[in-house]
Design an enzyme around this catalytic site. Structure first.
Site, mmCIF file in Angstrom:
data_model
loop_
_atom_site.group_PDB
_atom_site.id
_atom_site.type_symbol
_atom_site.label_atom_id
_atom_site.label_comp_id
_atom_site.label_asym_id
_atom_site.label_seq_id
_atom_site.Cartn_x
_atom_site.Cartn_y
_atom_site.Cartn_z
ATOM 1 N N HIS A 316 0.825 -1.213 0.000
ATOM 2 C CA HIS A 316 0.000 0.000 0.000
ATOM 3 C C HIS A 316 0.856 1.258 0.000
ATOM 4 O O HIS A 316 0.422 2.298 -0.494
ATOM 5 C CB HIS A 316 -1.017 -0.006 1.154
ATOM 6 C CG HIS A 316 -0.503 -0.495 2.470
ATOM 7 N ND1 HIS A 316 -0.380 -1.822 2.761
ATOM 8 C CD2 HIS A 316 -0.065 0.156 3.560
ATOM 9 C CE1 HIS A 316 0.090 -1.972 3.994
ATOM 10 N NE2 HIS A 316 0.295 -0.769 4.501
ATOM 11 N N HIS A 440 -22.691 -1.233 15.601
ATOM 12 C CA HIS A 440 -22.713 -2.167 16.726
ATOM 13 C C HIS A 440 -23.437 -3.444 16.319
ATOM 14 O O HIS A 440 -24.464 -3.366 15.665
ATOM 15 C CB HIS A 440 -23.438 -1.526 17.912
ATOM 16 C CG HIS A 440 -23.563 -2.447 19.080
ATOM 17 N ND1 HIS A 440 -22.504 -2.692 19.934
ATOM 18 C CD2 HIS A 440 -24.601 -3.200 19.521
ATOM 19 C CE1 HIS A 440 -22.898 -3.558 20.852
ATOM 20 N NE2 HIS A 440 -24.158 -3.886 20.627
HETATM 21 P P1 FAD Z 1 7.672 -5.803 -6.381
HETATM 22 O O1 FAD Z 1 6.337 -6.308 -6.024
HETATM 23 O O2 FAD Z 1 8.876 -6.470 -5.837
HETATM 24 O O3 FAD Z 1 7.740 -5.788 -7.963
HETATM 25 C C1 FAD Z 1 8.887 -5.448 -8.658
HETATM 26 C C2 FAD Z 1 8.799 -6.047 -10.030
HETATM 27 O O4 FAD Z 1 9.838 -5.527 -10.831
HETATM 28 C C3 FAD Z 1 8.957 -7.566 -10.066
HETATM 29 O O5 FAD Z 1 7.855 -8.142 -10.723
HETATM 30 C C4 FAD Z 1 10.251 -7.798 -10.839
HETATM 31 O O6 FAD Z 1 10.192 -8.963 -11.647
HETATM 32 C C5 FAD Z 1 10.315 -6.548 -11.675
HETATM 33 N N1 FAD Z 1 11.661 -6.137 -12.089
HETATM 34 C C6 FAD Z 1 12.726 -5.899 -11.288
HETATM 35 N N2 FAD Z 1 13.761 -5.482 -12.029
HETATM 36 C C7 FAD Z 1 13.346 -5.435 -13.310
HETATM 37 C C8 FAD Z 1 13.950 -5.070 -14.535
HETATM 38 N N3 FAD Z 1 15.223 -4.629 -14.597
HETATM 39 N N4 FAD Z 1 13.225 -5.164 -15.665
HETATM 40 C C9 FAD Z 1 11.945 -5.596 -15.649
HETATM 41 N N5 FAD Z 1 11.311 -5.946 -14.504
HETATM 42 C C10 FAD Z 1 12.010 -5.866 -13.363
HETATM 43 N N6 FAD Z 1 2.971 -6.028 1.731
HETATM 44 C C11 FAD Z 1 1.777 -5.625 2.211
HETATM 45 O O7 FAD Z 1 1.464 -4.433 2.148
HETATM 46 N N7 FAD Z 1 0.894 -6.527 2.739
HETATM 47 C C12 FAD Z 1 1.190 -7.834 2.827
HETATM 48 O O8 FAD Z 1 0.372 -8.615 3.319
HETATM 49 C C13 FAD Z 1 2.434 -8.282 2.359
HETATM 50 N N8 FAD Z 1 2.764 -9.579 2.420
HETATM 51 C C14 FAD Z 1 3.962 -9.992 1.933
HETATM 52 C C15 FAD Z 1 4.290 -11.339 2.038
HETATM 53 C C16 FAD Z 1 5.498 -11.784 1.570
HETATM 54 C C17 FAD Z 1 5.827 -13.251 1.671
HETATM 55 C C18 FAD Z 1 6.409 -10.875 0.961
HETATM 56 C C19 FAD Z 1 7.718 -11.334 0.412
HETATM 57 C C20 FAD Z 1 6.102 -9.540 0.864
HETATM 58 C C21 FAD Z 1 4.877 -9.082 1.352
HETATM 59 N N9 FAD Z 1 4.518 -7.742 1.307
HETATM 60 C C22 FAD Z 1 3.321 -7.329 1.805
HETATM 61 C C23 FAD Z 1 5.413 -6.734 0.707
HETATM 62 C C24 FAD Z 1 4.965 -6.426 -0.733
HETATM 63 O O9 FAD Z 1 4.983 -7.612 -1.476
HETATM 64 C C25 FAD Z 1 5.892 -5.394 -1.345
HETATM 65 O O10 FAD Z 1 5.946 -4.255 -0.515
HETATM 66 C C26 FAD Z 1 5.399 -4.999 -2.716
HETATM 67 O O11 FAD Z 1 5.348 -6.101 -3.581
HETATM 68 C C27 FAD Z 1 6.306 -3.928 -3.316
HETATM 69 O O12 FAD Z 1 5.870 -3.591 -4.593
HETATM 70 P P2 FAD Z 1 6.895 -3.063 -5.695
HETATM 71 O O13 FAD Z 1 6.075 -2.728 -6.878
HETATM 72 O O14 FAD Z 1 7.743 -2.012 -5.123
HETATM 73 O O15 FAD Z 1 7.867 -4.269 -5.992
#
Ligand code: FAD
Ligand code: NAI
Length: 454
Positions: A316, A440
């Site tokens: 979020h 409630h």
């Molecule tokens: P990411 O979701 O990491 O996405 C980044 C993307 O970029 C990936 O798909 C990757 O393949 C791509 N990428 C990277 N480099 C390149 C490149 N050079 N070229 C093309 N593509 C690339 N957060 C919550 O708020 N609630 C939860 O319940 C929660 N549960 C979680 C449970 C687990 C097990 C884990 C590991 C994390 C959890 N999180 C949770 C954290 C949440 O997943 C992350 O905060 C969120 O995914 C971040 O989003 P993002 O877009 O920054 O990165």
């Protein structure tokens, strides 16, 4: 020539691309793997799907105290994982459809930054194609940290040592599981596997679990987990991982815990390497891309959002940062505010918190008054949680009579915490909160109760 190129298709990247596309900007989204990123494919959604199955299983086994008996309740891990995969597939294809609807072009492959010219145009290569964009949003996310503990590398090769990625696809429930790191991932997975029949041992190097959570509340969660049979070793250091066991040091002694499987959940690091970020001269400090309140890096026209900037590694937070970055590109005034960022640990019992903890108040020298109440002050909580030991804790600024922090342990905490976040974000006075009508009976009424106790 694109107006915006977004690198990474997780929650940060896909929402930034969608908002940019909806605003009429020519937008390219580059994703090397699957749309949805860590959150949809190997994080938030898969873990919550599994945890829901565990909750149902727990209700089935322990229904007698509510007058419901289910015989031979069992968990079918293959079916649980299959359902998880179905949920993920639906959501990932939903992201694809949203990109189409917003007229975002999606390119699958590793995006590599080539450079930026004198006019500020950034070039990004995917395979042998090169794309140009006036703005670049880096949303490359994060990856699991795997410390160089003897035996970990070998265990990973054999499939006995896992990260969040592999554990969410485990086909069977291991008899014993050692969780290294008692943070958010560790606790959620410890809860799942203990409920499903594993003997779980959590080894944490600090003197408390649950990271940034209020310590008193974290201790209550630990107590609830211990009642379920989870074993904790705090202030403990894993020294090696062997075949079926983990060796660690605690209080000067060397100890062993049985481990058919080991989960490494010691934190995540932003992805800042391997895609040419250095070709732009973007400032990276302590592994994080440095950004301002608009998500701007030190390089004009280059933004970094989500886990890549490491401010709050939450989906979020990534969503909101995406919107702020796109609004800034569109010339609209917007800025990130983090003081009311809710956090949830989806354990059973759930933990939700927002704002200051007692520890951060003390660190910052902020005066506070605290109110704690058992959740059983809520009629609904009592009706639904036989023997439940949930708790609310409010921290109040005595001078301004405003909420500084809200900490919840118990059912629906994940849903209720938003209302406390709104109260903090809008700087409501305690007297204003008293005038809010809560439905409630709801567990959320506990906030009203606590406010009147204040
Ligand atoms: P990411 O979701 O990491 O996405 C980044 C993307 O970029 C990936 O798909 C990757 O393949 C791509 N990428 C990277 N480099 C390149 C490149 N050079 N070229 C093309 N593509 C690339 N957060 C919550 O708020 N609630 C939860 O319940 C929660 N549960 C979680 C449970 C687990 C097990 C884990 C590991 C994390 C959890 N999180 C949770 C954290 C949440 O997943 C992350 O905060 C969120 O995914 C971040 O989003 P993002 O877009 O920054 O990165
Ligand atoms: P974390 O930072 O939450 O917890 C890691 C824990 O491991 C800490 O308590 C740390 O002290 C401990 N640790 C570090 N090195 C250790 C070692 N060598 N031995 C023993 N313990 C060690 O990290 P985690 O759980 O990997 O999660 C990463 C991030 O993913 C979270 O910080 C959170 O931002 C996000 N996430 C969010 C969820 C949610 O919102 N419900 C769920 C899961 C993850």
């Amino acid at each position: 020539m694109y107006d915006v190129i977004v690198l990474g298709g997780g929650p940060g990247g896909y929402l930034a691309a969608e908002r940019a596309g909806q605003a009429g900007l020519a937008t390219l989204l580059i994703e090397k793997n699957k749309l949805g990123g860590v959150c949809l494919n190997e994080g938030c959604i898969p873990s919550k799907t599994l945890l829901n199955s565990a909750k149902i299983y727990d209700h089935a086994r322990n229904g007698a105290k509510y007058g419901v008996t289910a015989e031979n309740a069992r968990i079918d891990q293959t079916a649980v994982v299959a359902r998880k995969n179905k949920v993920v597939k639906t959501l990932v294809s939903g992201v694809g459809a949203a990109m189409k609807a917003a007229k975002v072009e999606v390119k699958t492959g590793l995006g590599e930054i080539v450079g930026r010219d004198a006019e500020g145009v950034v070039r990004v290569k995917v395979g042998d194609e090169t794309f140009e964009g006036r703005r670049l949003i880096v949303a490359t996310g994060s990856e699991a940290v795997v410390p160089p503990i003897p035996g970990v590398k070998e265990g990973m090769a054999k499939g006995t040592v896992l990260t969040n990625r592999e554990i969410l696809d485990l086909p069977t429930i291991p008899k014993t599981l050692v969780v290294v790191g008692g943070g958010v991932i560790g606790l959620e997975m410890a809860g799942y596997f203990q409920t499903c029949g594993s003997q779980v041992t959590v080894i944490e190097m600090l003197d408390h679990i649950a990271g940034a959570a209020d310590r008193e509340m974290a201790a209550l969660l630990q107590k609830a987990f211990e009642k379920q049979g989870v074993k904790f070793h705090l202030n403990a250091k894993v020294t090696s991982v062997g075949d079926g066991f983990v060796e660690f040091e605690e209080g000067g002694a060397t100890k062993r815990a049985d481990a058919e499987r080991v989960l490494m959940s010691v934190g995540r690091r932003p992805v800042t390497k391997g895609f040419g970020l250095e070709n732009l001269g973007v400032l990276v400090e302590r592994g994080r891309i440095v950004t301002d309140a608009q998500g701007r890096t030190n390089v004009p026209g280059v933004f970094a959002i989500g886990d890549a900037n490491g401010v709050w590694m939450l989906a979020h937070a990534a969503y909101r940062e995406a919107e702020v970055a796109v609004n800034t590109i569109l010339g609209k005034r917007d800025a990130m505010r983090y003081q009311a960022m809710p956090s949830v640990i989806y354990t059973n019992p759930e933990m939700g918190f927002v704002g200051e903890t007692e520890e951060t108040c003390k660190e910052k020298g902020v005066a506070y008054r605290k109110v704690t109440l058992p959740m059983s002050y809520s009629g609904r909580y009592l009706a639904e949680n036989e023997g439940g030991e949930g708790r609310i804790k409010l921290l109040i600024d005595p001078a301004r009579n405003r909420l500084l922090g809200c900490h919840l342990l118990g059912s629906y905490a994940s849903e209720i915490i938003l209302s406390a976040g709104v109260m903090i974000e809008s700087e409501m006075r305690i007297d204003d909160i008293k005038e809010i009508v809560f439905p409630h009976p709801t567990v959320g009424e506990i906030i009203r109760e606590a406010v009147f106790h204040a």
